[in-house]
Write an enzyme that holds these catalytic residues in place. Structure first.
Site, PDB file in Angstrom:
ATOM      1  N   THR A 125       0.827  -1.213   0.000  1.00  0.00           N
ATOM      2  CA  THR A 125       0.000   0.000   0.000  1.00  0.00           C
ATOM      3  C   THR A 125       0.863   1.265   0.000  1.00  0.00           C
ATOM      4  O   THR A 125       1.906   1.327   0.638  1.00  0.00           O
ATOM      5  CB  THR A 125      -0.919   0.009   1.224  1.00  0.00           C
ATOM      6  OG1 THR A 125      -1.741  -1.159   1.190  1.00  0.00           O
ATOM      7  CG2 THR A 125      -1.811   1.229   1.239  1.00  0.00           C
ATOM      8  N   SER A 131      -6.274  -0.240  -2.876  1.00  0.00           N
ATOM      9  CA  SER A 131      -7.082  -1.157  -3.665  1.00  0.00           C
ATOM     10  C   SER A 131      -6.687  -1.093  -5.136  1.00  0.00           C
ATOM     11  O   SER A 131      -6.738  -2.088  -5.852  1.00  0.00           O
ATOM     12  CB  SER A 131      -8.568  -0.805  -3.508  1.00  0.00           C
ATOM     13  OG  SER A 131      -8.979  -0.983  -2.168  1.00  0.00           O
ATOM     14  N   ILE A 340     -26.262  -5.357  23.654  1.00  0.00           N
ATOM     15  CA  ILE A 340     -26.663  -6.264  24.726  1.00  0.00           C
ATOM     16  C   ILE A 340     -26.077  -5.823  26.062  1.00  0.00           C
ATOM     17  O   ILE A 340     -26.736  -5.894  27.107  1.00  0.00           O
ATOM     18  CB  ILE A 340     -26.230  -7.709  24.390  1.00  0.00           C
ATOM     19  CG1 ILE A 340     -27.075  -8.252  23.219  1.00  0.00           C
ATOM     20  CG2 ILE A 340     -26.353  -8.625  25.610  1.00  0.00           C
ATOM     21  CD1 ILE A 340     -26.558  -9.558  22.634  1.00  0.00           C
ATOM     22  N   GLY A 342     -25.509  -2.819  26.830  1.00  0.00           N
ATOM     23  CA  GLY A 342     -26.065  -1.521  27.191  1.00  0.00           C
ATOM     24  C   GLY A 342     -24.969  -0.508  27.475  1.00  0.00           C
ATOM     25  O   GLY A 342     -23.940  -0.467  26.787  1.00  0.00           O
ATOM     26  N   GLY A 343     -25.163   0.295  28.504  1.00  0.00           N
ATOM     27  CA  GLY A 343     -24.176   1.308  28.860  1.00  0.00           C
ATOM     28  C   GLY A 343     -22.823   0.715  29.164  1.00  0.00           C
ATOM     29  O   GLY A 343     -21.784   1.326  28.875  1.00  0.00           O
ATOM     30  N   GLU A 366      -6.660  -6.723   3.511  1.00  0.00           N
ATOM     31  CA  GLU A 366      -6.784  -7.914   2.663  1.00  0.00           C
ATOM     32  C   GLU A 366      -7.851  -7.711   1.591  1.00  0.00           C
ATOM     33  O   GLU A 366      -8.464  -8.671   1.114  1.00  0.00           O
ATOM     34  CB  GLU A 366      -7.102  -9.167   3.501  1.00  0.00           C
ATOM     35  CG  GLU A 366      -6.003  -9.587   4.455  1.00  0.00           C
ATOM     36  CD  GLU A 366      -4.885 -10.366   3.796  1.00  0.00           C
ATOM     37  OE1 GLU A 366      -5.032 -10.740   2.621  1.00  0.00           O
ATOM     38  OE2 GLU A 366      -3.855 -10.576   4.458  1.00  0.00           O
TER      39      GLU A 366
END
Length: 386
Positions: A125, A131, A340, A342-343, A366
């Site tokens: 890269t 890409s 699930i 929550g806080g 990848e």
């Protein structure tokens, strides 16, 4: 398979214990200090995890594709930083040498990569080329029997501690696209290589990336992967290793999803609201069920594709499907896990907060999800038109 059934089972059991007893307890420390403790690196080396996919002849475990994804399912349940440490040695950092390297290159580098004495890094890269790999601007100008490499590589995993870089550079500037690019093996101590400051990332603390700057780095032609005969064939080498890398990352995504599901289920069974555990609430159950089904679907896709790859079949399209689905899936699972909790899910004391940030990267490296979509569709069209 490379290992007999009993040996593989023993290895996976040992790896599972190692992940639960050694790696997971150190996750918070790695996140806080942004470094994997040296003694853990030594233990990872002793486990043979740097050489899982490297042939036994060169000191590795020589795992087949189906065996490697089984190991990645387990390793993926710990912080991605641990997997990232060994990932390039097992994947893009070694597979090009294994597939297309000369006998001399294999003998020189593979044993050191398998033992973890040498850390590999894959320098592809660039600031203006990710890409669009055909847009590489790093050049390799011939100078006698050598090449002079000039350019900048960006977001290079393990670069701050790398001993060996696989550097992609344009050896025929008059050739458009990727056809004029070669892959060079460049040792970190070579004059002319400098490293940028380590990147500050959203997540995956303990896994380090940085720029690699090449200023008239002199490399002999014999350091082209496969030797001078493979001049301008660097991307052909890269394409050969992509399927394995995509399946490995896909399996890591499943491991992370299964960890998130386990943590979410445990929390839901303990946390009480309105006089009962929230696990008894149907909407919580729906999120748990959706996550379990999606993780199971990804696991099945990956195992089937890995088996077919070991059988010698062309799995490029299906490997891209696995990478796309698994990386998107773990993002959804992480989002549900936070919901699930929550806080509490927004608090750093819970692993789901860290994983929520860590797994976001899987949809990018990848090959991004969008690149996988293009690859899958183009292959479908090409097959239909044949």
């Amino acid at each position: 398979m490379a290992l007999d059934t009993d040996t593989l089972s023993q290895f996976l059991d040992a790896l599972d214990r190692f992940v639960k007893e050694r790696l997971i307890p150190y996750e918070d420390r790695v996140a806080d200090e942004d470094v994997i403790p040296p003694m853990l690196v030594d233990e990872i080396r002793t486990m043979g995890l740097f050489g899982m996919s490297i042939p036994e002849d060169f000191g590795g475990l020589g795992l087949s594709m189906i065996e490697e994804v089984q190991a990645a399912f387990v390793l993926g349940q710990a912080s991605p930083a641990f997997r990232s440490l060994v990932g390039t040695n097992n994947g893009i950092g070694s597979q090009g040498i294994i597939i297309d390297g000369t006998d001399e290159q294999k003998a020189k580098y593979l044993p050191a990569l398998a033992s973890g004495d040498m850390i590999a890094s894959f320098a592809l890269t660039e600031p203006d080329a990710g890409s669009d790999a055909g847009g590489l601007r790093t050049t390799a100008r011939r100078d006698g029997n050598d090449f002079l490499l000039n350019g900048t590589k960006r977001y290079i995993t393990n670069a701050p501690r790398a001993d060996l870089f696989t550097v992609f550079a344009r050896t025929s500037p008059e050739v458009k696209g990727s056809a004029g690019v070669s892959a060079f093996l460049v040792e970190a101590g070579t004059p002319g290589i400098t490293l940028g400051q380590p990147d500050r990332k959203m997540g995956q603390k303990g896994s380090h990336t940085c720029d690699v700057i090449l200023d008239n780095v002199r490399v002999p032609a014999s350091n082209i992967i496969g030797g001078p005969d493979r001049l301008n064939k660097g991307f052909k080498t890269a394409m050969k290793v992509l399927d394995r890398g995509r399946l490995h990352i896909s399996a890591v995504c499943v491991g992370a999803a299964e960890r998130l599901i386990r943590d979410s289920l445990s929390y839901a069974m303990e946390r009480k609201q309105f006089g009962e555990p929230i696990a008894e609430k149907q909407l919580i159950q729906a999120m748990l069920a959706d996550s379990r089904a999606e993780a199971f679907a990804a696991r099945c896709m990956i195992e089937e594709t890995a088996r077919r790859k070991d059988a010698g079949q062309n799995v490029s399209t299906d490997a891209a499907c696995c990478k796309m689905f698994a990386s998107e899936m773990v993002g959804r699972v992480a989002d549900r896990a936070v919901q699930i909790h929550g806080g509490a899910g927004y608090m750093a004391e819970y692993a789901v907060e860290r994983f929520y940030r860590d797994v976001r990267l899987f949809r990018i490296y990848e090959g991004t999800t969008q690149i996988q979509q293009i690859l899958i569709a183009r292959n479908m069209i090409r097959t239909a038109a044949a």
